[in-house]
Design an enzyme around this catalytic site. Structure first.
Site, PDB file in Angstrom:
ATOM      1  CB  SER A 207      -1.078 -54.977 -31.160  1.00 58.15           C
ATOM      2  OG  SER A 207      -0.733 -53.983 -32.065  1.00 58.15           O
ATOM      3  CG  ASP A 429      -4.355 -57.058 -37.738  1.00 62.68           C
ATOM      4  OD1 ASP A 429      -4.332 -55.819 -37.878  1.00 62.68           O
ATOM      5  OD2 ASP A 429      -3.818 -57.648 -36.785  1.00 62.68           O
ATOM      6  CG  HIS A 468      -4.799 -54.664 -34.765  1.00 61.70           C
ATOM      7  ND1 HIS A 468      -3.751 -55.534 -34.981  1.00 61.70           N
ATOM      8  CD2 HIS A 468      -4.352 -53.766 -33.867  1.00 61.70           C
ATOM      9  CE1 HIS A 468      -2.722 -55.158 -34.241  1.00 61.70           C
ATOM     10  NE2 HIS A 468      -3.059 -54.098 -33.549  1.00 61.70           N
TER      11      HIS A 468
END
Ligand SMILES: *[C@@H]1O[C@H](CO)[C@@H](O)[C@H](O)[C@H]1NC(C)=O
Ligand SMILES: *[C@@H]1O[C@H](CO)[C@@H](O)[C@H](O)[C@H]1NC(C)=O
Ligand SMILES: *[C@@H]1O[C@H](CO)[C@@H](O)[C@H](O)[C@H]1NC(C)=O
Ligand SMILES: *[C@@H]1O[C@H](CO)[C@@H](O)[C@H](O)[C@H]1NC(C)=O
Ligand SMILES: *[C@@H]1O[C@H](CO)[C@@H](O)[C@H](O)[C@H]1NC(C)=O
Ligand SMILES: *[C@@H]1O[C@H](CO)[C@@H](O)[C@H](O)[C@H]1NC(C)=O
Ligand SMILES: *[C@@H]1O[C@H](CO)[C@@H](O)[C@H](O)[C@H]1NC(C)=O
Ligand SMILES: [Ca+2]
Length: 540
Positions: A207, A429, A468
């Site tokens: 991320s 995601d 994610h």
């Protein structure tokens, strides 16, 4: 006899040769308390503090691995002993303080250093939870607060703006790139002082941590030998706006679907498209072939326990436009959308307040608009018009691509120095759309000789159904760091990443090899729960 054996052991240890897999300290090593302040070009070290800490146990240590259940896998770490080092530095003229926290295992060092990335508006996680697991595996590890632009990762600190209301550029530069480089410099220097030997260096993040890994490869290509950078928040100025697209849609259509309605759309899209990849395993692998129409659900009932909702046309429009991605009032595509199969309730969360479903705004995105695009912390994103949003899409990259866009496609220094970038991005995601990463990859391929030549130093994987940094429905890649180490140190480039998760249909253990992009895992028949029933191919 006994004497010469001891002598031999002395010789081996004093030369710092690895014994039993662990690199021992060399004769130039210094005590924890004697580690000198490292030299950091462009910065002034304010302080260095060190302490030996013994027998640390934590039950909530972050592993740095993705997990089928969610973002962060935690585990128990028992009885580790470290040299704990904090280095604080500042940049003359910027009135900032960057804190870097390094943990050096007192025993069993594996000869390697790991930089641990952050998430959201957090550059990292000083204090040990992010470092303990790496240390238990023999790594020296470091993480940074990156100047502390945010205390929570969501809302920004007031000093993201200066007292006169301008953008605090120094702090933004710290968060974007400078503190990442300094963490590598400091972490490697203190490890070298303490062990008397330069470590191999690896970065590990997802991320924001993924963006950090790409930023390091682009801007500080010599900092790390290998970089594991997953679910990367590339094109930060624009993609961050796009994370807010669903919130904008819900507000502008005054329609806030409940998690149950969102679940009905997710289930229906999977029912419509699961089999298109050749196997009904509860996962849409062939997202490009999926032409699900959410309006086909209008008038049907979504039922979750006692709750019942009749699907409205407005709710179907919200979902259709999430897939489509943001467009200007005159229909020009502003950025990419989100593929079918998505967990909408965590991407476009709503909450039940006073008998009705309402929007649950995202602080990361709101503060990006408030502090950096408008320099107005009181701005209410809930009232944004499409015309304003279109303006933001023009303004944000113009102002900030250079500092935090993380979109420089020239990785030639990184490549030429023999460095490796390994990256995966879950196809479902729900924060960062995969097209964001594909866009960057294609840019690099265009600039650097095409797919195969880029694969020599940068390998990319898209696990189907994965959310994610983990979660979702599909098999989540495991052991990425080990694969990266093998690539850097033994030259064995990974063609697949091994993934596992509970089957979304039965909950039974499901394994799958995730293929090197753009190859896909083609079903050959046999048990769909087994990786061996698939092989990597050009198409399904
Ligand atoms: C380093 O900083 C962390 C907090 O960020 C603190 O928990 C730890 O005690 C500090 N260690 C030393 C040696 O100062
Ligand atoms: C290490 O800590 C554990 C409890 O956390 C304790 O049971 C054990 O005795 C300690 N070991 C040493 C060598 O101090
Ligand atoms: C970061 O900023 C927050 C809010 O201003 C503050 O509470 C916190 O102590 C700061 N942390 C560090 C490590 O400076
Ligand atoms: C969607 O499917 C899951 C099982 O995969 C189920 O638990 C859930 O209730 C379904 N949602 C709706 C709205 O029917
Ligand atoms: C991703 O990009 C491809 C190629 O441009 C496009 O066909 C596809 O619709 C995009 N997907 C999404 C979800 O925007
Ligand atoms: C919910 O209702 C209470 C009482 O009427 C009110 O004080 C509160 O502001 C409402 N909350 C929201 C989010 O509308
Ligand atoms: C799933 O199967 C793989 C391969 O046999 C194994 O390595 C893994 O430990 C299993 N996972 C679970 C949760 O049982
Ligand atoms: Ca399927």
């Amino acid at each position: 006899m006994a004497y010469s054996l001891l002598w031999l052991i002395y010789l081996i240890t004093s030369c710092g040769i690895a014994v039993g897999g662990a690199a021992l300290k060399s004769s130039t090593a210094v005590a924890c308390s004697a580690i000198p302040a490292p030299v950091v070009l462009g910065a002034k070290v304010i302080s260095i503090t060190t302490a030996e800490r013994y027998n640390i146990s934590l039950t909530n240590a972050r592993t740095g691995f993705a997990t089928p259940a969610g973002l962060e896998e935690v585990t128990s770490v028992e009885g580790i002993s470290v040299c704990d080092v904090n280095v604080s530095l500042t940049h003359p003229g910027d009135d900032d303080t960057v804190n870097i926290n390094v943990w050096l295992p007192l025993e069993g060092w594996n000869g390697r250093f790991q930089g641990v990335g952050g998430g959201g508006w957090l550059a990292g996680y000083p204090g040990g939870r992010a470092l303990a697991y790496a240390v238990s595996q023999g790594w020296a590890a470091a993480t940074t607060d990156g100047g502390n632009i945010s205390a929570s990762g969501g809302v920004l600190n007031p000093d993201a703006l200066t007292s006169s209301g301008d953008v605090n550029w120094g702090l933004l530069v710290d968060f974007s790139s400078r503190a990442l480089h300094e963490t590598a410099v400091v972490g490697k220097a203190v490890a070298q002082s303490f062990y008397g030997k330069a470590p191999r260096a690896y970065f590990n993040g997802c991320s924001t941590g993924g963006r950090q890994g790409y930023m390091l490869a682009q801007k500080y290509p010599l900092d790390y030998d290998g970089i594991l950078a997953n679910g990367p928040a590339l094109y930060w100025p624009t993609f961050t706006l796009t994370m807010n697209w669903a919130h904008f849609l819900m507000n502008s259509l005054k329609t806030y679907p409940s998690p149950c309605e969102y679940s009905a759309f997710q289930n229906a899209s999977i029912a419509a498209c699961d089999a298109l990849d050749g196997v009904s395993d509860g996962i849409i692998s062939d997202v490009a072939a999926c032409n699900f129409d959410p309006h086909s659900l209008v008038g049907t009932t979504a039922k979750c326990g006692e709750e019942e909702y009749t699907i409205t046309s407005a709710a179907a429009t919200v979902v259709a436009k999430i897939r489509e991605g943001p467009k200007t009032p005159w229909g020009t595509q502003l950025w990419d959308g989100m593929d079918w199969g998505m967990m909408y309730s965590s991407m476009a969360p709503t909450k039940f307040v006073n008998g009705t479903w309402v929007n649950q705004p995202d602080a990361i995105l709101d503060s990006w608009v408030q502090y950096f695009i408008l320099q107005d912390p009181s701005f209410d994103f809930e009232t944004t018009t499409l015309e304003q949003l279109t303006d933001f899409y023009a303004l944000a990259p113009a102002l900030y691509d250079g500092v935090i866009g993380t979109s420089n496609s020239d990785l030639s220094q990184f490549r030429d120095a023999g460095r490796k970038l390994l990256s995966w991005h879950g196809m479902n995601d729900e924060r960062i759309m995969i097209n964001n990463t594909i866009k960057y990859r294609l840019q690099v391929e265009g600039a650097m000789g095409g797919n195969e030549r880029v694969n020599d130093f940068y390998r990319l994987f898209f696990p189907p159904g994965v959310g994610h940094c983990g979660g979702g429905r599909g098999p989540v890649p495991r052991g990425g760091l080990d694969a990266l180490v093998a690539w850097v140190e033994e030259g064995t480039a990974p063609d697949v990443l091994f993934g596992e998760a509970p089957s979304p249909l039965t909950g039974a253990n499901m394994t799958r090899n995730v293929c090197l992009w753009p190859k896909v895992a083609r079903y050959n028949g046999g048990d769909p729960l087994l990786a061996s029933s698939f092989s990597c191919a050009d198409s399904f």
